[in-house]
Design an enzyme around this catalytic site. Structure first.
Site, PDB file in Angstrom:
ATOM      1  NE  ARG A  43      18.260   6.716 -24.284  1.00 27.80           N
ATOM      2  CZ  ARG A  43      18.106   7.819 -24.981  1.00 27.80           C
ATOM      3  NH1 ARG A  43      17.709   8.916 -24.380  1.00 27.80           N
ATOM      4  NH2 ARG A  43      18.331   7.848 -26.262  1.00 27.80           N
TER       5      ARG A  43
ATOM      6  CD  GLU B 243      -2.740  -1.204  -0.009  1.00 31.16           C
ATOM      7  OE1 GLU B 243      -3.496  -0.278  -0.265  1.00 31.16           O
ATOM      8  OE2 GLU B 243      -2.606  -2.206  -0.738  1.00 31.16           O
TER       9      GLU B 243
ATOM     10  CG  ASP C  71      16.796  11.137 -26.768  1.00 35.12           C
ATOM     11  OD1 ASP C  71      17.333  10.414 -27.607  1.00 35.12           O
ATOM     12  OD2 ASP C  71      17.008  11.075 -25.546  1.00 35.12           O
TER      13      ASP C  71
END
Ligand code: ADE
Length: 248
Positions: A155, A117, A170
């Site tokens: 990256r 939880e 990107d």
């Protein structure tokens, strides 16, 4: 960059971190990733890591002591500095390209993975510097989220990608989605590569790629255009796209 992870399931990390780019970055010493088992920092005969929540309501909550004990043991590995401590949870700030680039500036990150939880609030309030969510859905635990953040951050660490500049090309780096890519064969089942890409004309190719990125962003994520860096030629192209769409 050094990365530490505290989790009840260290085995979940081995496969992903043991292959491909992240494996090579670790072998080269560009990244040092240490995964720690939360269970090792529990106490008592039963090594309990979780308990039912105060106030009832069902489910289990991860106890604070093992997280603090694990973090303090990790801090002691290098007492001259402190990692940025990041809790993975659906309540965190959303992971974006910009957040990944920001975290990549840190020399040392410590990820805390929740389960069940949730995690006792005192871990969030008194041990955590930052809380990150990878999306508006609930996973069974923070492990996949930690791997996603580690991958996206890595990256941006210089030397991790073969080509130093690849992360700056990107999707999202300039606020736009990437356009299509093609490789050989030139004709596959009658579907051919756009002529411009075979033209050898660098200027035309760059303009075509830009327009494809603008078109794709316009079609799929138009809200990204509000924050993207656009020049006059981009704006003109978008105007034409808008007219196409409205049929004017
Ligand atoms: N733990 C469970 N769901 C999560 C999410 N969406 N992001 C980060 N951590 C999580």
């Amino acid at each position: 960059m050094r990365i530490d992870v505290v989790t009840l399931f260290p085995g979940m990390f081995a496969a992903y971190l043991g292959e491909s780019i992240l494996q090579r970055a670790q072998a080269a010493g560009t990244l040092a990733i240490h995964v720690h088992n939360l269970r090792d920092y529990t106490s008592g005969k039963h090594r309990v890591a979780d308990e039912p929540p105060y106030g009832g309501g069902g489910g289990m909550v991860l106890k604070p002591e093992p997280f603090f004990a694990a973090a303090e043991a990790i801090f002691a590995a290098d007492p001259a500095r402190r990692p940025r401590v990041i809790l993975l949870s659906p309540q965190g700030r959303p992971l974006t390209h910009a957040v990944a680039a920001e975290l990549a500036e840190e020399p040392w990150l410590l990820f805390l993975c929740g389960r069940y939880e949730g995690v006792d609030e005192r871990v969030r309030a008194h041990l955590t510097d930052d809380e990150i969510s990878i999306g508006d859905y609930v996973l069974t635990g923070g492990e996949l989220a930690a791997l996603v953040v580690i991958d996206a951050v890595s990256r941006h660490v210089p030397g991790v990608l073969g080509d130093e500049h690849a992360a700056t090309r990107d999707s999202y780096a300039d606020g736009l989605l990437e356009g299509p890519h093609y490789t050989r064969p030139e004709n596959f089942r009658g579907w051919s590569v756009p002529e411009v890409l075979r033209s050898g004309h660098a200027g035309r190719i760059a303009r075509w790629r830009r327009e494809q990125a603008l078109r794709r962003t316009w079609q799929r994520r138009p809200e990204l255009l509000l924050a993207a860096e656009l020049d006059e030629a981009d704006r003109l192209f978008l105007l034409i796209l808008a007219q196409e769409t409205t049929g004017e």
